[in-house]
Design a protein around this motif. Structure first.
Motif, short mmCIF file in Angstrom:
data_model
loop_
_atom_site.label_atom_id
_atom_site.label_comp_id
_atom_site.label_asym_id
_atom_site.label_seq_id
_atom_site.Cartn_x
_atom_site.Cartn_y
_atom_site.Cartn_z
N ASN A 1 9.84 50.26 76.46
CA ASN A 1 8.40 50.35 76.27
C ASN A 1 7.75 51.16 77.39
OD1 ASN A 1 7.94 48.93 73.86
ND2 ASN A 1 8.17 46.97 74.89
N ARG B 1 9.86 45.65 86.91
CA ARG B 1 8.96 45.50 85.77
C ARG B 1 7.72 44.67 86.09
NH1 ARG B 1 10.71 42.63 80.06
NH2 ARG B 1 8.68 42.65 79.06
N HIS C 1 2.32 52.56 82.75
CA HIS C 1 3.64 52.03 82.42
C HIS C 1 4.49 53.13 81.78
CE1 HIS C 1 6.11 48.82 80.01
NE2 HIS C 1 6.78 49.29 81.04
N HIS D 1 -0.33 42.55 71.78
CA HIS D 1 0.02 43.95 71.57
C HIS D 1 -1.02 44.70 70.75
CE1 HIS D 1 3.73 43.58 73.64
NE2 HIS D 1 4.27 42.75 72.78
N GLU E 1 13.83 49.96 83.05
CA GLU E 1 12.59 49.47 83.64
C GLU E 1 12.79 49.41 85.15
OE1 GLU E 1 9.12 49.30 83.21
OE2 GLU E 1 9.64 48.25 81.37
N GLU F 1 0.83 46.68 78.76
CA GLU F 1 2.19 47.14 78.52
C GLU F 1 2.26 48.46 77.76
OE1 GLU F 1 6.49 45.60 76.78
OE2 GLU F 1 4.65 44.58 76.18
N ASN F 2 1.58 48.55 76.64
CA ASN F 2 1.75 49.71 75.75
C ASN F 2 0.48 50.52 75.53
OD1 ASN F 2 4.64 49.30 74.57
ND2 ASN F 2 3.68 47.29 74.48
N TRP G 1 3.95 45.89 86.70
CA TRP G 1 3.16 45.47 85.55
C TRP G 1 1.92 44.70 85.99
CZ3 TRP G 1 5.92 42.74 80.84
CH2 TRP G 1 5.29 43.13 79.67
#
Length: 465
Positions: free
Chosen positions: A152, A92, A123, A259, A89, A114-115, A96
């Motif tokens: 991730n 981060r 990201h 998530h 990372e 994040e995802n 982020w």
């Protein structure tokens, strides 16, 4: 397998991944009985030395005789490696904060960054070059080694590594355990009583079955009853979205609202803390202009009321810019208990390198019929077994069509993102963003792409219109 086992940890300077992986390796009797050569790799030489000192102290406490070395040169570390475990990372929380806020500035309904959603795309792009570089370096120096990735956005990065290299890649995540724990609470059973099997995409999996390990009882009927009886406000930010999805699609999802909600355009009403994450006063400037990364909380369970009145007060329970969150395990570890992290890399390696028959709750691998209804070769998450015969992912039952529809969209987005990276095309990235359920307009999508490249151009791959 005979002879010393060489394990390379990439990103070992991390405050979380490095110490946790070292503990797991040194606590493993099967791996240590073979003899271990552990190589720590990180671009930050100062953090690497701290990790090396921690590894020496843990080895001494456990009485382990292992070879330990550290380097900033990845090609130097890889020859003869049996496995590479990576978690990387770059600044981060600083970047982020941009992933979270910039897409919302242009109207995205993403609840996290994040995802999934536009934030997750950037990201992924920031980490994709390094992730693929690790895989390609392995092709040259240790082509038969296992690449175990914790980084991730896991699915997107594993998709890039598997499509753009020939190495064996397995993505690992503990998210499925959160869903199991949530169901256990609803059922008023200890989590270890649940035999729960889930499939789908990482951070967007759905439990095919939930059984009582002791009696064999199918617990889904009881779970449906208990969920209907539970108070709506209990642990709202973590499970309210999961409960709605369970009611609508008849399968309990995992891991939790932050998530799961990244992949849905309507999740904001089920996450009260969304606007608190990286909160800042815009009158005082954006954090990426001041470079003062704002306070980060995961959700309301992080107890934002415990934030100290002034910086530096001892009540602080939040993360404010440390690269991996919290102070990790560095420093004096002499009086801390040494316990396994619960992560899955070392159990997997005990299986494939030491022939210990091992059950794994979740691995992320290219689909080969493991999740019927999703594209072949798309990276999917399923249970597996590991042994001297290799890794055997489970072939799962077909999920309901509504769930597959949600997952297929994300699988297509992931594929387009890797295409955008490999061809250097913002046009293909725009396709991925326009497919995303949290994107509301063409103009906003283009503006988001241009602004993110303006802010992060020095750490993003080169993509052009």
């Amino acid at each position: 397998m005979t002879g010393t086992l060489k394990i390379v940890l990439v990103g070992a300077g991390s405050r979380e991944f490095g110490p946790a992986s070292i503990r797991d390796l040194l606590l493993s009797d099967p791996l240590c009985d073979h003899g271990l050569d552990i190589v720590l790799v990180d671009l930050d030489a100062s953090e690497l030395e701290r990790t090396r000192a921690y590894a020496d102290s843990v080895a001494e406490r456990l009485g382990r005789s292992v070879s330990l070395s550290a380097t900033t040169d990845l090609p130097d570390a890889l020859p003869d490696a049996d496995a590479v475990v990576m978690a990387i990372e770059l600044r981060r929380y600083f970047y982020w904060a941009q992933d979270f806020h910039v897409p919302r500035t242009f109207g995205s309904s993403q609840i996290y960054g994040e995802n999934g959603g536009p934030g997750g795309l950037f990201h992924a792009l920031r980490n994709m070059g390094a992730a693929v570089d690790v895989a390609r370096a392995m092709e040259m120096h240790c082509p038969e080694a296992w690449l175990l990735n914790y980084t991730n956005p896991l699915t997107k990065l594993c998709e890039a590594q598997t499509r753009l290299s020939s190495v064996r890649v397995v993505g690992l995540c503990h998210g499925v355990f959160h869903g199991t724990e949530q169901m256990a609470r609803l059922l008023d059973l200890p989590p270890e009583r649940l035999e729960a099997r889930a499939s789908g995409l990482n951070h967007f999996t759905w439990f095919e079955s939930v059984r009582d390990r002791e009696t064999g009882e199918d617990l889904y009927p009881r779970l449906r009853e208990r969920e209907r009886e539970a108070h709506w406000l209990h642990d709202w930010d973590e499970i309210a979205l999961s409960r709605i999805l369970f009611r609508v699609f008849d399968r309990y999802p995992s891991p939790g609202a932050n998530h799961i909600g990244e992949y849905l355009g309507w999740a904001r009403e089920f996450l009260g803390s969304s606007l608190l994450q990286f909160f800042y006063d815009p009158v005082q400037g954006a954090p990426w202009e001041t470079e003062e990364t704002p306070t980060w909380i995961y959700n309301l369970g992080d107890h934002p009321t415990d934030v100290p009145l002034f910086p530096g007060s001892p009540l602080s329970r939040v993360r404010d810019g440390d690269e991996d969150g919290g102070d990790g395990e560095h420093g004096d570890a002499s009086d801390r208990p040494l316990a396994p992290s619960g992560e899955l890399a070392i159990p997997l390696l005990e299986g494939v390198l030491c022939d210990v028959d091992t059950r794994l709750d979740a691995v992320n691998v290219p689909n080969a019929g493991y999740v019927p209804g999703l594209p072949e070769d798309a990276v999917v998450e399923v249970p597996a077994r590991a042994s001297g015969s290799g890794l055997q992912p489970a072939t799962m039952a077909r999920l309901p069509e509504g769930i597959l529809g949600l997952l297929r969209t994300q699988a297509t987005i992931n594929r387009l993102l890797v295409d955008a990276f490999s061809t250097g095309s913002r046009q293909t990235l725009l396709q991925a963003m326009l497919l995303d359920p949290t994107t509301h307009s063409y103009r906003a999508a283009v503006q988001t792409i241009n602004e993110m490249f303006r802010l992060q151009g020095d750490v993003l791959p080169t993509l052009e219109w």
